[in-house]
Write a protein that holds these residues in place. Structure first.
Motif, PDB file in Angstrom:
ATOM      1  N   ASP A  12     -84.016  -7.976 -46.388  1.00 34.23           N
ATOM      2  CA  ASP A  12     -84.651  -8.155 -45.085  1.00 34.23           C
ATOM      3  C   ASP A  12     -84.738  -6.860 -44.277  1.00 34.23           C
ATOM      4  O   ASP A  12     -85.188  -6.867 -43.155  1.00 34.23           O
ATOM      5  N   ASP A  13     -84.304  -5.756 -44.885  1.00 33.14           N
ATOM      6  CA  ASP A  13     -84.520  -4.495 -44.202  1.00 33.14           C
ATOM      7  C   ASP A  13     -85.910  -3.938 -44.461  1.00 33.14           C
ATOM      8  O   ASP A  13     -86.330  -2.980 -43.820  1.00 33.14           O
ATOM      9  N   ASP A  52     -87.276 -14.378 -38.183  1.00 36.42           N
ATOM     10  CA  ASP A  52     -86.298 -13.403 -38.658  1.00 36.42           C
ATOM     11  C   ASP A  52     -85.586 -13.869 -39.918  1.00 36.42           C
ATOM     12  O   ASP A  52     -85.284 -13.089 -40.809  1.00 36.42           O
ATOM     13  N   TRP A 110     -82.549  -5.256 -32.273  1.00 37.34           N
ATOM     14  CA  TRP A 110     -82.551  -4.412 -33.481  1.00 37.34           C
ATOM     15  C   TRP A 110     -83.895  -4.422 -34.175  1.00 37.34           C
ATOM     16  O   TRP A 110     -84.028  -3.968 -35.294  1.00 37.34           O
ATOM     17  N   ARG A 160     -86.686  -3.009 -38.714  1.00 32.31           N
ATOM     18  CA  ARG A 160     -85.376  -3.205 -38.093  1.00 32.31           C
ATOM     19  C   ARG A 160     -84.631  -1.878 -38.066  1.00 32.31           C
ATOM     20  O   ARG A 160     -84.867  -0.993 -38.893  1.00 32.31           O
ATOM     21  N   PRO A 209     -81.779   0.336 -39.085  1.00 28.41           N
ATOM     22  CA  PRO A 209     -80.973   0.262 -40.315  1.00 28.41           C
ATOM     23  C   PRO A 209     -79.601  -0.341 -40.045  1.00 28.41           C
ATOM     24  O   PRO A 209     -78.970  -0.086 -39.033  1.00 28.41           O
ATOM     25  N   ARG A 210     -79.205  -1.151 -41.006  1.00 29.42           N
ATOM     26  CA  ARG A 210     -77.991  -1.937 -40.857  1.00 29.42           C
ATOM     27  C   ARG A 210     -76.760  -1.062 -40.573  1.00 29.42           C
ATOM     28  O   ARG A 210     -75.959  -1.350 -39.693  1.00 29.42           O
ATOM     29  N   LYS A 215     -76.729   0.048 -37.124  1.00 28.48           N
ATOM     30  CA  LYS A 215     -76.486  -1.107 -36.261  1.00 28.48           C
ATOM     31  C   LYS A 215     -74.993  -1.401 -36.176  1.00 28.48           C
ATOM     32  O   LYS A 215     -74.420  -1.546 -35.096  1.00 28.48           O
ATOM     33  N   TYR A 216     -74.355  -1.391 -37.310  1.00 30.34           N
ATOM     34  CA  TYR A 216     -72.917  -1.702 -37.312  1.00 30.34           C
ATOM     35  C   TYR A 216     -72.124  -0.595 -36.663  1.00 30.34           C
ATOM     36  O   TYR A 216     -71.111  -0.829 -36.018  1.00 30.34           O
TER      37      TYR A 216
END
Lengths: 836, 387
Positions: B3-4, B50, B361, B376, B378-379, B382-383
């Motif tokens: 999902d990215d 989403d 995001w 989005r 990037p994970r 985000k973290y």
């Protein structure tokens, strides 16, 4: 008898000498003299039949003979034996005779000796009697002479005493006379001789009187000496004499040292003041006025030889009247030499002299030495501060040799001080000053180089600006000035490489001359050049790093600043200058930097103790600067053309425009400008590679290409049924074409630069077109314009497809933004464009 | 993971106008306005699912003309403004209007999603923000976080503050400000500051950025030559009241502290052509989105000038033991301003980029060829920001 006969037989068989020895040995035996020989003979003698042995047994021998021998043999034996006995007898007789003779003569001798001794005894007795007589006489003589001798001794003692006394009594007068004649040395030596005696007998009134007189005189003398000592006018020799005498007069040495030094100080200080006075006169307004007034006078009195005023003004030290060499010379001749003189005389007086004399015991040399050091350090510090001030005034960089020579002289003269005063810090401080002056000079050269560089850039700027003006002027003036205008117009572009070469040559020359000037610091005949600083650090850190490398960095830095400062305003730096600088930096990267550094390393024999900037990093920096400049050039030039295009698109009412009959003037201007940029870039950069295309077909390719594609596009776009197709078409096209980075880095060649500029321009055109709405004729005008651009721009770029693509996009976008998209016939477009 | 990957949506028409539906906080929804001179223009309502990574679109007709700018009301989901070009009598006029979406647009689309093209519903006009005296409208700005009653329109060299009355059916100019100077001055863009009780406005004209006090309608600051060339867009830092981002034709993105306008606080030079849009993330202001006509979208992490220059401040008490490792990792990495990622999904100039109002995001970008791309953050980043 038999036995004896046998023995003789045996003997006769022996040779003669051995027989005689044997006889001799037997005689010895007889007299009991030989005990040692016994043992040897015992071996033989064990045999009882040995006729010569001691154990001879005649009976046994006879029996043996009788048993063993025949009659004849016995007979023979008997005769032999008889013969032997006979010879033995004769031998014995001879011996006895001889010995008798000897005994007789010995007895005679002994008798004679007895007589002689008796005679001698008598003579000896006589002698001893004589001696006793002599002794007696001598004693009597000395007894008589003794009295007179004592008298004589006493008399001579009195005589010397009297002479001393006379000397003492005459002393005051003599001293006075000496004083009158100024024979101070004699006076002092006289007094010294008398002093102890006078001291000893001072309890006697008469001596006391003399002593007092002497004291008075000596005081007067001392006074006079001190006076003389104090007087400035007396020469150093006189002075040292004074001091010597005073020392002998028991003046306290410390005080004398102080006095001596203070006296010397006053003289040295006057020297220093003289020096200071030379620094003092700052160029006050009055001085300038004077100078100008003088110049006025000189111009009034035409041809009067006051040409030195302009000369001195070119001389870069306007701050003082004398140049630094003169100043240092004066400092050396006056101050340093008198300082040396003072040191020598002082050392002569107080240290060397004192070491031999009784003064040494009082630690005077140490004290004096300490005082001297303090004195020298103090004065030298003042001198140094003056010198440093003077050196600091030496701001100009016109003639380095003067400064170097001055420093050399300065340093050389200080060596004398070093020799005189081994432990002194003065020479080191002097060296420090030289080092500081050298580093300062290097800094000055750097800033001079920098300002020279900036000045030459300004010159270049002006040179770039003037011909352009003349072109404008010519075009305004029209036909009359046409020839001249054209000529100057042609001059402008051709002068660009000349400007570059003259710029880089002048910079290089300047660097070389600076290096040559700086090199003077390390010349062999310069005393301080063999100091470790000048051999190592000065070369590597001073010259190479902080002069050459810093300058190169400065060039790169300033070039980069051109990009940054001009970035927002755009126009402050002429683009040609950017181009020129970019080429300059590139040349630096390829050759000049390594050349300069090699030159430096060779000239200065740089041994890199400390890490130095490597050539590669400098080259990288230069290349980066060159790249940045060229990118900026592309950006600025692109922007200029963009601005034209943007204004032309934004200010026009594209909906209500008339049918295109001409290419818009702005497009012609764009092409013209692009061409001139191309020429400009071509002067400095190589052509570069472009994708192969034939110049003949190129135009045709475009016309076919554009017409077919654009026709297809327009057809699609104004067919109401399929609005999607347009996007699809262009999207598919884009899928296969590479993404174009508009403001991207360019390569160092003409084609790449031109591609960059054209990309920027056309992209601007595209974006502006997209913001407008077009009428039918608006679109057609864009078509004409784009075709015109295509006709001329393809030749400048590396990949003509790029121009195709962008122009295609422009036409396509304007078709999209068109209310009534009716494109013009390709043939018509071509006709219009060819008409120009 | 999967999902990215970006989600791409193609519009049939060229488009420049994009906005998030500001009042919608649950669904991820963007509004796109098309530009076509020949056909009826549309507003595409893009819903992003989403969870399933699916786009749902609804189309509303905007027959008035091609849309240059679109703005969604912060209070009413259904209300929006557009700036559009109207051609009449071979004249092109820019107008602005407030519209309401038909109430059943959603239900209608769900019944027959394929038919929307054939039978799209039309926007309902609430009122025109027209004042022909003042010239062509460039953009309309809603009062941020307001009640949807106040808008500002920028028209040529005027800024007009409108009061929307009677449920937005009537618009009255309450005050105006005029930019005066030589030549034809024209506002290109503007932004209503969410700070200072919404009393400030920033506008861009040519190379200058100006700040206005809406209470007096007077200029409060001016950044002359903010960019070397035209300033294209502005955005206010949502968390730091004096910070402002701008972008322009000099390919640069600049960050300003309006208290000191002599020098930008920071300059980014990542794009290779004009930058058309700059957007701060609504909650994490270190994330800045820029869109450029070099067909790229760039997400930058401007930590040093964000409101969280030291990263997310975690209280020690909140830290469970398991999180200690994470904390260590974070302290090891120095926080640096950096380009997070460059998105190259577009083939044409990207004129607009917007953060979603629902998911902080997530963002959308729109290129001229009608391609909308949803991406989005990037994970990993985000973290890092969250933890």
């Amino acid at each position: 008898m038999d036995g004896e006969a046998d023995g003789t037989v045996a003997v006769s068989e022996d040779c003669d000498p051995s027989r005689r020895r044997r006889v001799h040995g037997m005689l010895k035996l007889y007299y009991g003299m030989n005990k040692e020989g016994k043992a040897a003979e015992e071996m033989e003698s064990l045999d009882p039949c040995d006729i010569n042995g001691p154990h001879f047994d005649p009976e046994l021998y006879l029996n043996k003979l009788r048993r063993e021998c025949s009659l004849t043999e016995l007979m023979d034996q008997e005769t032999c034996m008889v013969k032997q006995i006979r010879s033995l007898d004769s031998d014995m007789q001879t011996l006895v005779y001889e010995n008798y003779n000897k005994f007789i003569s010995a007895t005679d001798t002994i008798r004679k000796m007895k007589n002689d001794f008796k005679k001698m005894e008598d003579e000896m007795d006589c002698l001893s009697a004589n001696m006793a007589a002599i002794t007696e006489f001598s004693a009597s003589i000395s007894g008589t002479l003794q009295d007179q001798h004592a008298q004589i001794t006493k008399l001579s003692g009195v005589h010397t005493l009297l002479r001393k006394l006379q000397f003492l009594f005459e002393l005051p007068a003599r001293l006075n006379k000496c004083l009158e004649l100024q024979a101070y040395a004699q006076a002092v030596s006289s007094h010294r001789r008398a002093r102890c005696v006078l001291q000893q007998y001072s309890h006697l009134p008469s001596f006391k009187g003399i002593q007092d007189d002497c004291h008075a005189i000596m005081d007067e003398l001392a006074q006079e000496l001190r006076q003389k000592f104090r007087d400035g006018g007396s020469s150093a020799k006189d002075l040292s004499e004074c001091v010597e005498l005073l020392l002998q007069l028991d003046e306290p040495a410390e005080e004398l040292c102080d006095k001596f030094l203070s006296h010397a100080r006053s003289r040295l200080e006057s020297d220093l003041q003289g020096l200071e006075a030379e620094i003092r006169p700052y160029p006050s307004a009055s001085a300038v006025k004077d100078a100008s007034a003088r110049r006025l006078l000189s111009t009034a009195g035409a041809g009067s030889p006051t040409d030195n005023s302009p000369k001195t003004s070119t001389l870069p030290s306007p701050t003082s009247n004398t140049d630094i060499l003169e100043f240092i010379d004066r400092g050396c001749n006056e101050f340093v030499s008198s300082l040396c003189l003072v040191i020598t005389s002082y050392q002569e007086l107080f240290i060397n002299h004192a070491q031999t004399g009784e003064l040494a015991t009082k630690n005077i040399p140490q004290m004096a030495n300490g005082k001297l050091h303090v004195f020298v350090d103090d004065l030298a510090a003042r001198y140094f501060s003056l010198v440093e001030r003077r050196i600091q005034e030496e701001k100009g960089v016109g003639d380095n040799s003067l400064l170097v020579r001055a420093l050399d002289r300065f340093h050389r003269r200080l060596q004398a001080v070093a020799k005189l005063l081994p432990g002194s810090a003065v020479p080191n401080k002097g060296t420090e000053i030289v080092v500081r002056a050298a580093t300062e000079r290097v800094k000055q050269y750097l800033s001079a180089l920098q300002s020279f560089y900036m000045d030459s850039l300004t010159d270049v700027r002006q040179a770039l600006a003037t011909p352009r003006l003349s072109v404008a002027g010519a075009s305004v003036a029209g036909g009359g000035a046409h020839l001249g205008g054209a000529a100057s117009g042609r001059d402008a572009p051709t002068s660009l490489p000349e400007l570059l070469s003259s710029l880089s040559a002048s910079i290089l020359n300047q660097i070389k001359s600076v290096l040559a000037s700086v090199h003077l610091f390390t010349a062999k005949d310069i005393t301080f050049s063999n100091k470790p600083y000048f051999k190592g650090e000065f070369c590597s850190q001073g010259v190479r790093e902080s002069l050459v490398v810093s300058f190169i960095k400065f060039v790169c830095q300033s070039s980069r600043q051109f990009c940054e400062s001009a970035g927002d305003k755009g126009g402050s730096t002429p683009p040609a200058l950017l181009l020129l600088l970019s080429r300059l930096c590139l040349d630096y990267e390829t050759s000049t930097i390594s050349y300069i550094l090699t030159l430096t390393d060779e000239q200065f024999l740089v041994q890199h103790h400390s890490p130095v900037t490597p050539v590669t990093s400098l080259c990288a920096e230069a290349r980066e600067a060159a790249q940045k400049l060229l990118n900026h050039y592309v950006k600025v030039q692109g922007l200029i053309i963009s601005q034209m295009l943007r204004k032309s698109v934004e200010t026009r009412d594209w909906v209500n425009t008339i049918e295109p009959r001409n290419v818009r003037a702005v497009m012609k201007r764009v092409v013209e400008d692009t061409t001139s940029i191309d020429v400009q870039v071509g002067l400095l950069y190589e052509e570069g590679v472009r994708k192969a295309h034939s110049s003949d077909s190129s135009k045709r390719t475009f016309s076919v290409y554009s017409s077919s594609r654009q026709q297809a596009r327009y057809a699609a776009s104004y067919t109401p049924s399929a609005p999607m197709d347009t996007n699809l078409l262009s999207n598919i096209h884009k899928l296969f074409s590479e993404r174009i980075d508009i403001f991207s880095s360019v390569e160092f060649n003409k084609v790449s630069v031109m591609t960059g500029i054209i990309k920027i321009s056309l992209k601007t055109f595209l974006e502006c077109v997209r913001l407008r709405t077009f009428g039918r004729y608006g679109l057609q005008q864009i078509q004409v314009d784009c075709h015109y651009l295509q006709m001329y721009l393809w030749r400048f770029v590396s990949d003509e497809n790029l121009v195709h693509f962008l122009l295609d996009e422009i036409v396509g976008s304007s078709a999209h933004r068109c209310l009534d998209p009716a494109p013009m016939e390709q043939s018509v477009i071509e006709v219009i464009c060819e008409r120009g | 993971m999967e999902d990215d990957a970006p989600v791409i949506y193609g519009l049939e028409f060229q488009a420049r106008a994009l906005t998030a539906q500001t009042a919608e906080t649950d669904a991820i929804r963007f509004l796109v306005g098309t530009q076509s001179l020949k056909f009826d223009n549309q507003i595409h309502i893009i819903d992003f699912d989403d969870e399933n990574n699916i786009i749902n679109k609804n189309v509303l007709l905007h027959q008035a003309g091609e849309i240059w700018h679109i703005g969604a009301s912060p209070a009413d989901k259904a209300v929006l403004t557009t700036c559009y070009n109207k051609t009449s009598d071979s004249r092109v006029v820019s107008c602005a209007a407030v519209w309401r979406m038909p109430s059943d647009w959603e239900t209608g689309s769900h019944e027959s999603p394929d038919d929307t093209a054939h039978n799209p519903q039309t926007l309902e006009l609430l009122c025109h923000l027209d004042d022909s005296v003042h010239g062509n409208a460039a953009c309309v700005l809603w009062e941020p976080m307001g009640d949807g009653k106040r808008v500002i329109s920028l028209a040529d060299n005027h800024a007009l503050l409108w009061d929307l009355q009677e449920s937005s059916t009537q618009a009255v100019v309450s005050s105006t400000a005029t930019l005066e100077g030589k030549g034809q001055l024209k506002f290109t863009s503007g932004k209503w500051s969410p700070h200072h009780n919404c009393s400030q406005l920033a506008t861009a004209n040519d190379t200058a950025i100006r700040g206005w006090d809406l209470r007096t309608m007077s200029q409060i600051y001016c950044i002359e030559n903010a960019h070397g060339q035209l300033v294209r867009d502005l955005d206010f830092n949502p968390n730091r009241q004096y910070y402002l981002a701008s972008c322009g034709d000099d390919c640069k993105v600049k960050f300003w502290d309006v208290r000191n306008v002599q020098e930008p606080v920071k300059t980014l030079e990542e794009h290779s052509h004009w930058v058309w849009s700059v957007r701060y993330n609504h909650s994490h202001d270190q994330l800045v989105l820029t869109a450029s006509s070099d067909s790229r979208l760039i997400l930058s992490n401007m930590v040093s000038i964000s409101s969280e220059p030291f990263g997310h401040l975690v209280d020690d008490e909140e830290l469970s033991e398991g999180e200690d490792n994470h904390q260590d990792d974070k302290s090891k990495e120095p926080l640096k301003d950096s380009v997070v990622s460059t998105y190259e999904e577009h083939e044409d100039s990207v004129y607009a980029a917007e953060w979603s109002s629902a998911d902080p995001w997530l963002f959308a970008s729109l290129s001229y060829d009608g391609r909308l791309v949803i991406n989005r953050v990037p994970r990993a980043l985000k973290y890092r920001i969250l933890l």
